[in-house]
Write an enzyme that holds these catalytic residues in place. Structure first.
Site, PDB file in Angstrom:
ATOM      1  N   SER A 119       0.806  -1.230   0.000  1.00 40.60           N
ATOM      2  CA  SER A 119       0.000   0.000   0.000  1.00 40.60           C
ATOM      3  C   SER A 119       0.835   1.274   0.000  1.00 40.60           C
ATOM      4  O   SER A 119       0.386   2.304  -0.501  1.00 40.60           O
ATOM      5  CB  SER A 119      -0.970   0.003   1.189  1.00 40.60           C
ATOM      6  OG  SER A 119      -0.281  -0.142   2.409  1.00 40.60           O
ATOM      7  N   HIS A 172       1.084   4.915   4.236  1.00 39.27           N
ATOM      8  CA  HIS A 172       0.291   5.528   3.172  1.00 39.27           C
ATOM      9  C   HIS A 172       0.726   6.974   2.941  1.00 39.27           C
ATOM     10  O   HIS A 172       0.891   7.414   1.798  1.00 39.27           O
ATOM     11  CB  HIS A 172      -1.199   5.487   3.524  1.00 39.27           C
ATOM     12  CG  HIS A 172      -1.736   4.105   3.641  1.00 39.27           C
ATOM     13  ND1 HIS A 172      -3.028   3.849   4.060  1.00 39.27           N
ATOM     14  CD2 HIS A 172      -1.182   2.882   3.407  1.00 39.27           C
ATOM     15  CE1 HIS A 172      -3.236   2.546   4.071  1.00 39.27           C
ATOM     16  NE2 HIS A 172      -2.130   1.939   3.686  1.00 39.27           N
TER      17      HIS A 172
END
Length: 201
Positions: free
Chosen positions: A123, A178
């Protein structure tokens, strides 16, 4: 891009098979996490399993996932967003942005998290691709004189999505990864001028 999908899926399928006792040992996933996941403690005073682990984990964590659903979600995003980025900057720059964003995601986790739990998943790199995509939209908007209001809304939406996922996962979301990946992808995208085309948002 397809190579990344194939390699990442192959790793998880092996671990899934080992979890079910079909191949090897059910300890394979634990061993993979112990040696390939990102551990913040290894940057402090933890003893690594091998000399290069504190450095190699900045890359290796991206190839590991917590299970099939985690893998599937990430690979779907990779295929969708990756296609957009490849179309605009080509395979070479796509690969560079992906790798740099993964490194930036790990750095974000290292700087902002004190978790004793391992961090795994693609991610960070994926949010980097989104960051590159959004910078490209910003670039096209400035070149064409379009309003950037929708881009601001998109970024706010990403923030809210992370807050929602963090709540659903009871605080287990690596939002630091992230954030680090997104910022790195945004900055990396400024090094290459995207191909002139409709942003296609």
């Amino acid at each position: 891009m397809i190579c990344i999908v194939v390699i990442t899926c192959f790793i998880e399928f092996l671990l899934e098979a080992s979890d079910l006792g079909l191949i090897g040992t059910t300890r394979w996933r634990g061993i993979a996490y112990e040696n390939g996941a990102f551990w913040v403690g290894l940057l402090d005073n933890w003893q690594p399993n091998y000399a290069a682990q504190p450095w190699l984990m900045f890359l290796s964590y991206q190839g590991l996932h917590t299970g099939f659903s985690h893998l599937a979600g990430n690979m779907i995003v990779l295929l969708i967003v990756g296609h957009i980025v490849v179309r605009r900057v080509g395979q070479t720059w796509f690969a560079a942005i992906y790798v740099l964003s993964g490194l930036g995601g790990a750095l974000g986790f290292a700087l902002l998290s004190d978790s004793a739990q391992p961090m795994v998943g693609a991610s960070g790199a994926l949010f980097g691709l989104v960051g590159a995509w959004k910078w490209q939209d910003w670039f096209f908007s400035s070149q064409s004189g379009y309003s950037r209001k929708s881009l601001v809304i998109d970024i706010i939406g990403l923030i809210l999505l992370n807050v929602l996922l963090w709540a659903i996962q009871d605080g287990q979301l690596a939002w630091e990864t992230h954030l680090g990946g997104f910022l790195t992808g945004w900055l990396a995208a400024t090094l290459v001028i995207p191909r002139r085309e409709d942003p296609g948002r």
